[in-house]
Enzyme design. Sequence first.
Site, PDB file in Angstrom:
ATOM      1  N   PHE A 119       0.866  -1.184   0.000  1.00 22.83           N
ATOM      2  CA  PHE A 119       0.000   0.000   0.000  1.00 22.83           C
ATOM      3  C   PHE A 119       0.897   1.226   0.000  1.00 22.83           C
ATOM      4  CE2 PHE A 119      -4.608   0.757   1.259  1.00 22.83           C
ATOM      5  CZ  PHE A 119      -5.104  -0.283   0.509  1.00 22.83           C
ATOM      6  N   GLN A 240      -8.341  14.464   3.626  1.00 19.81           N
ATOM      7  CA  GLN A 240      -7.632  13.649   2.629  1.00 19.81           C
ATOM      8  C   GLN A 240      -8.429  13.490   1.344  1.00 19.81           C
ATOM      9  OE1 GLN A 240      -6.803   9.164   3.193  1.00 19.81           O
ATOM     10  NE2 GLN A 240      -4.811  10.158   3.150  1.00 19.81           N
ATOM     11  N   HIS A 242      -8.469  11.189  -1.877  1.00 18.99           N
ATOM     12  CA  HIS A 242      -7.920   9.938  -2.379  1.00 18.99           C
ATOM     13  C   HIS A 242      -7.646  10.125  -3.862  1.00 18.99           C
ATOM     14  CE1 HIS A 242      -7.388   5.741  -3.345  1.00 18.99           C
ATOM     15  NE2 HIS A 242      -7.485   5.418  -2.071  1.00 18.99           N
ATOM     16  N   LEU A 252     -14.782   5.042  -4.758  1.00 16.29           N
ATOM     17  CA  LEU A 252     -13.381   4.694  -4.520  1.00 16.29           C
ATOM     18  C   LEU A 252     -12.890   3.521  -5.366  1.00 16.29           C
ATOM     19  CD1 LEU A 252     -10.897   5.192  -2.679  1.00 16.29           C
ATOM     20  CD2 LEU A 252     -11.738   3.315  -1.289  1.00 16.29           C
ATOM     21  N   GLU A 255      -6.508   1.798  -3.216  1.00 17.15           N
ATOM     22  CA  GLU A 255      -5.065   1.860  -3.415  1.00 17.15           C
ATOM     23  C   GLU A 255      -4.509   0.445  -3.647  1.00 17.15           C
ATOM     24  OE1 GLU A 255      -3.295   4.980  -0.957  1.00 17.15           O
ATOM     25  OE2 GLU A 255      -2.116   3.372  -0.074  1.00 17.15           O
ATOM     26  N   ARG A 286      -0.880   9.472  -0.282  1.00 17.87           N
ATOM     27  CA  ARG A 286      -2.046   9.923  -1.052  1.00 17.87           C
ATOM     28  C   ARG A 286      -2.009  11.392  -1.422  1.00 17.87           C
ATOM     29  NH1 ARG A 286      -6.589   6.308   2.154  1.00 17.87           N
ATOM     30  NH2 ARG A 286      -5.989   4.391   1.096  1.00 17.87           N
ATOM     31  N   HIS A 353     -11.990  11.817   0.796  1.00 18.31           N
ATOM     32  CA  HIS A 353     -12.021  10.453   1.313  1.00 18.31           C
ATOM     33  C   HIS A 353     -12.067  10.360   2.828  1.00 18.31           C
ATOM     34  CE1 HIS A 353     -11.404   6.186   1.194  1.00 18.31           C
ATOM     35  NE2 HIS A 353     -10.224   6.235   1.752  1.00 18.31           N
ATOM     36  N   ARG A 398      -3.202  10.649   6.315  1.00 15.20           N
ATOM     37  CA  ARG A 398      -3.311   9.251   6.767  1.00 15.20           C
ATOM     38  C   ARG A 398      -2.761   8.308   5.707  1.00 15.20           C
ATOM     39  NH1 ARG A 398      -6.951   4.979   5.942  1.00 15.20           N
ATOM     40  NH2 ARG A 398      -8.493   6.187   4.791  1.00 15.20           N
TER      41      ARG A 398
HETATM   42  C1  FAD Z   1     -14.973   3.665   0.398  1.00 18.80           C
HETATM   43  C2  FAD Z   1     -14.008   3.643   1.555  1.00 18.80           C
HETATM   44  C3  FAD Z   1     -12.983   2.695   1.587  1.00 18.80           C
HETATM   45  C4  FAD Z   1     -12.094   2.662   2.651  1.00 18.80           C
HETATM   46  N1  FAD Z   1     -11.104   1.714   2.647  1.00 18.80           N
HETATM   47  C5  FAD Z   1     -10.256   1.651   3.710  1.00 18.80           C
HETATM   48  C6  FAD Z   1      -9.252   0.629   3.783  1.00 18.80           C
HETATM   49  O1  FAD Z   1      -9.138  -0.227   2.921  1.00 18.80           O
HETATM   50  N2  FAD Z   1      -8.429   0.619   4.849  1.00 18.80           N
HETATM   51  C7  FAD Z   1      -8.520   1.532   5.864  1.00 18.80           C
HETATM   52  O2  FAD Z   1      -7.748   1.449   6.811  1.00 18.80           O
HETATM   53  N3  FAD Z   1      -9.478   2.489   5.828  1.00 18.80           N
HETATM   54  C8  FAD Z   1     -10.335   2.568   4.782  1.00 18.80           C
HETATM   55  N4  FAD Z   1     -11.295   3.551   4.759  1.00 18.80           N
HETATM   56  C9  FAD Z   1     -11.485   4.404   5.941  1.00 18.80           C
HETATM   57  C10 FAD Z   1     -12.203   3.630   7.033  1.00 18.80           C
HETATM   58  O3  FAD Z   1     -13.060   2.679   6.471  1.00 18.80           O
HETATM   59  C11 FAD Z   1     -13.025   4.528   7.938  1.00 18.80           C
HETATM   60  O4  FAD Z   1     -12.251   5.623   8.349  1.00 18.80           O
HETATM   61  C12 FAD Z   1     -13.482   3.764   9.181  1.00 18.80           C
HETATM   62  O5  FAD Z   1     -14.100   2.562   8.808  1.00 18.80           O
HETATM   63  C13 FAD Z   1     -14.399   4.588  10.044  1.00 18.80           C
HETATM   64  O6  FAD Z   1     -14.902   3.781  11.066  1.00 18.80           O
HETATM   65  P1  FAD Z   1     -15.714   4.402  12.277  1.00 18.80           P
HETATM   66  O7  FAD Z   1     -16.016   3.275  13.212  1.00 18.80           O
HETATM   67  O8  FAD Z   1     -14.986   5.555  12.834  1.00 18.80           O
HETATM   68  O9  FAD Z   1     -17.048   4.979  11.631  1.00 18.80           O
HETATM   69  P2  FAD Z   1     -18.116   4.413  10.580  1.00 18.80           P
HETATM   70  O10 FAD Z   1     -17.832   3.037  10.138  1.00 18.80           O
HETATM   71  O11 FAD Z   1     -18.272   5.460   9.568  1.00 18.80           O
HETATM   72  O12 FAD Z   1     -19.435   4.332  11.469  1.00 18.80           O
HETATM   73  C14 FAD Z   1     -20.084   5.478  11.959  1.00 18.80           C
HETATM   74  C15 FAD Z   1     -21.272   5.035  12.787  1.00 18.80           C
HETATM   75  O13 FAD Z   1     -21.825   6.152  13.454  1.00 18.80           O
HETATM   76  C16 FAD Z   1     -23.226   6.135  13.322  1.00 18.80           C
HETATM   77  N5  FAD Z   1     -23.704   7.523  13.424  1.00 18.80           N
HETATM   78  C17 FAD Z   1     -23.185   8.623  12.831  1.00 18.80           C
HETATM   79  N6  FAD Z   1     -23.895   9.709  13.185  1.00 18.80           N
HETATM   80  C18 FAD Z   1     -24.869   9.288  14.009  1.00 18.80           C
HETATM   81  C19 FAD Z   1     -25.928   9.915  14.703  1.00 18.80           C
HETATM   82  N7  FAD Z   1     -26.148  11.238  14.617  1.00 18.80           N
HETATM   83  N8  FAD Z   1     -26.747   9.169  15.458  1.00 18.80           N
HETATM   84  C20 FAD Z   1     -26.569   7.822  15.547  1.00 18.80           C
HETATM   85  N9  FAD Z   1     -25.586   7.173  14.923  1.00 18.80           N
HETATM   86  C21 FAD Z   1     -24.751   7.896  14.167  1.00 18.80           C
HETATM   87  C22 FAD Z   1     -23.485   5.502  11.976  1.00 18.80           C
HETATM   88  O14 FAD Z   1     -24.786   4.970  11.920  1.00 18.80           O
HETATM   89  C23 FAD Z   1     -22.409   4.412  11.974  1.00 18.80           C
HETATM   90  O15 FAD Z   1     -22.878   3.290  12.665  1.00 18.80           O
HETATM   91  C24 FAD Z   1     -12.210   3.600   3.699  1.00 18.80           C
HETATM   92  C25 FAD Z   1     -13.233   4.534   3.677  1.00 18.80           C
HETATM   93  C26 FAD Z   1     -14.109   4.579   2.593  1.00 18.80           C
HETATM   94  C27 FAD Z   1     -15.160   5.643   2.591  1.00 18.80           C
END
Ligand code: FAD
Length: 587
Positions: A119, A240, A242, A252, A255, A286, A353, A398
């Site tokens: 990566f 960031q 992407h 997306l 990478e 990135r 991203h 990141r």
């Molecule tokens: C398309 C894509 C691909 C990615 N690929 C990678 C990868 O390969 N490797 C890597 O390391 N990272 C990757 N990332 C980044 C990574 O996936 C995210 O940064 C990470 O998963 C975020 O996790 P989280 O638990 O912080 O939040 P999220 O998984 O975004 O979850 C947020 C939660 O909060 C809840 N929520 C939000 N607001 C409220 C509210 N007001 N009331 C109640 N609930 C709420 C939502 O319902 C959800 O359950 C990627 C991101 C994207 C967008």
Amino acid sequence: MNLPRRRFDVLVIGAGGGGLRAALQLAQAEANVAVVSKVFPTRSHTVAAQGGMNAALANVLPDNWLWHMYDTVKGSDYLGDQDAIEYMCRAAAHLVIDLEHAGVPFSRLENGKIYQRAFGGQSQNFGGEQAARTCAAADRTGHAILHSLYQQNIRAKTHFFDEFFALDLIKDAKGYILGAVVLEIETGQPWVIEAKCTLLATGGAGQLFRTHTNARINTGDGMAMASRAGIPLQDMEFVQFHPTGIAGKGMLITEGVRGEGGYLINREGERFMERYAPHVKDLASRDVVSRAIYTEVKEGRGCGSHGDYVLLKLDHLGEKVIKERLPGIRQTVLTFLHIDPIDQPIPVYPTCHYVMGGIPTNRFGQVVAPYNEGAEEAIPGLYAVGECACVSVHGANRLGGNSLLDIVVFGRAAGNHIIEYLQGHRYHRALAHESVEQALERLVRWERSGDGESVDGLRAELQKVMEQNCGVFRNEEVLKEGVSKVKEIAERLQHVRLKDQSKIFNTARLDALELENLVDLAQAVVHCALARQESRGAHYRVDYPERDDARWLKHSLYFQEQEQIEYKPVRLKPLTVETFPPKERVY
Ligand SMILES: Cc1cc2nc3c(=O)[nH]c(=O)nc-3n(C[C@H](O)[C@H](O)[C@H](O)COP(=O)(O)OP(=O)(O)OC[C@H]3O[C@@H](n4cnc5c(N)ncnc54)[C@H](O)[C@@H]3O)c2cc1C
């Protein structure tokens, strides 16, 4: 108002990887945990993560957690806090194995070990050859992780409030966080959920920009809730982009495509990254690759009839590799572009991203603020992890594969710390009714009827302003304009009205509440971007093209109410090893 009330030891807001990893740790320790999520848990954005999760397992090429730490510090453009980075990189291997035991079906090597791909920004020996550090389940790693964590939580008897929207935190006069006011989406009924401790895990805010890779729900609600509760937001200028979103659409293309050997070409068929990053080429970090693509397009070497994208070539990888390692990518390209990447290159362009900034925390997940002459205090009863938090392991940029790692490492760490916190805080504090009333006012405001602007129109405008005035290349003039345009949008928000006043599954009302959150965050982003007169990581100022450690090796803290920015030093001292002192970042 007489609202339904529920009481738990811990309230986790957000059911992505961060929230679920924390909840699992707590439920397994027999704490009474509630998880609130505005969508069904397995629809959280973590499900969309493609490429994988970093850990120096050394299954494919030589590796070491210290090299991972070095790469992360360098990738962060030295803005990352080195104690948190050391903690994360040391814990990584353990957490991957832990996930494997929880049921994550990682892809395998011939010898049965976990498959790892290359990566961006990964090296052996402090800047040597390319490493292969990203553990992957094909190109659906987040999907595998999120589903396994959800199932384990069901087994551990975590209590779920699915499709409940958190409005605001409840805070008492002494500054303790006592839970949150949430809205049951199905009925439109507000509830009070009281807890001895609350954890925000609400994910990112890619919806700030017009073109992005993010889910519709990534509206930065948790960051905005913290900000309204008086907590400053840290490093919000670092957003960031992407490099490889589907051109014109934003979805997306991981990478991992370049990790598997794909590369970028311009209209002349030139592999242009060789000019920008002679050493690692397409696997530079990135921010570097995104700026290179913009420059190619700006200088007339873009592809297509408008010359407004570049091509990601992967047909040389062969059908077998693409079908086995990148099946989701192939599907996305077939669906949205009607071309098959087995024979044709993919048109790509940078897309928003990830938000590096967020709610300031220490490495235990405790929310800390404000910073005052060398000391910062933990906000009692409040934790944050995942993309909404800024711990800060990603600093100004990141590395791919470090967010899935961040969410599970600090999800677990916060869970462990909360267990200790609960031992010293055995009882619920008296409910702060005034704070509940304040949260409800946000709802009532949307009951005003009459003519006014529409939520959709204003959101589209906000996204356009952010893209035009706070994108990959920034300067004082466009940022100043950005600040005043976002301010104007914030004022116009007061005149937005909802046509649909119904209670049951009123998604228009949710859109409005989300827009309020986005507007709050946009102000933090543009103000901090205007203030930072240097270029570092994802924040590139054309008028200040150099990194300036003497003046700017510090985190910004944006206080919403006062519209003020303060700064705090970067923690350059790791836990046990020697510091990696800032030096020029070349790839
Ligand atoms: C398309 C894509 C691909 C990615 N690929 C990678 C990868 O390969 N490797 C890597 O390391 N990272 C990757 N990332 C980044 C990574 O996936 C995210 O940064 C990470 O998963 C975020 O996790 P989280 O638990 O912080 O939040 P999220 O998984 O975004 O979850 C947020 C939660 O909060 C809840 N929520 C939000 N607001 C409220 C509210 N007001 N009331 C109640 N609930 C709420 C939502 O319902 C959800 O359950 C990627 C991101 C994207 C967008």
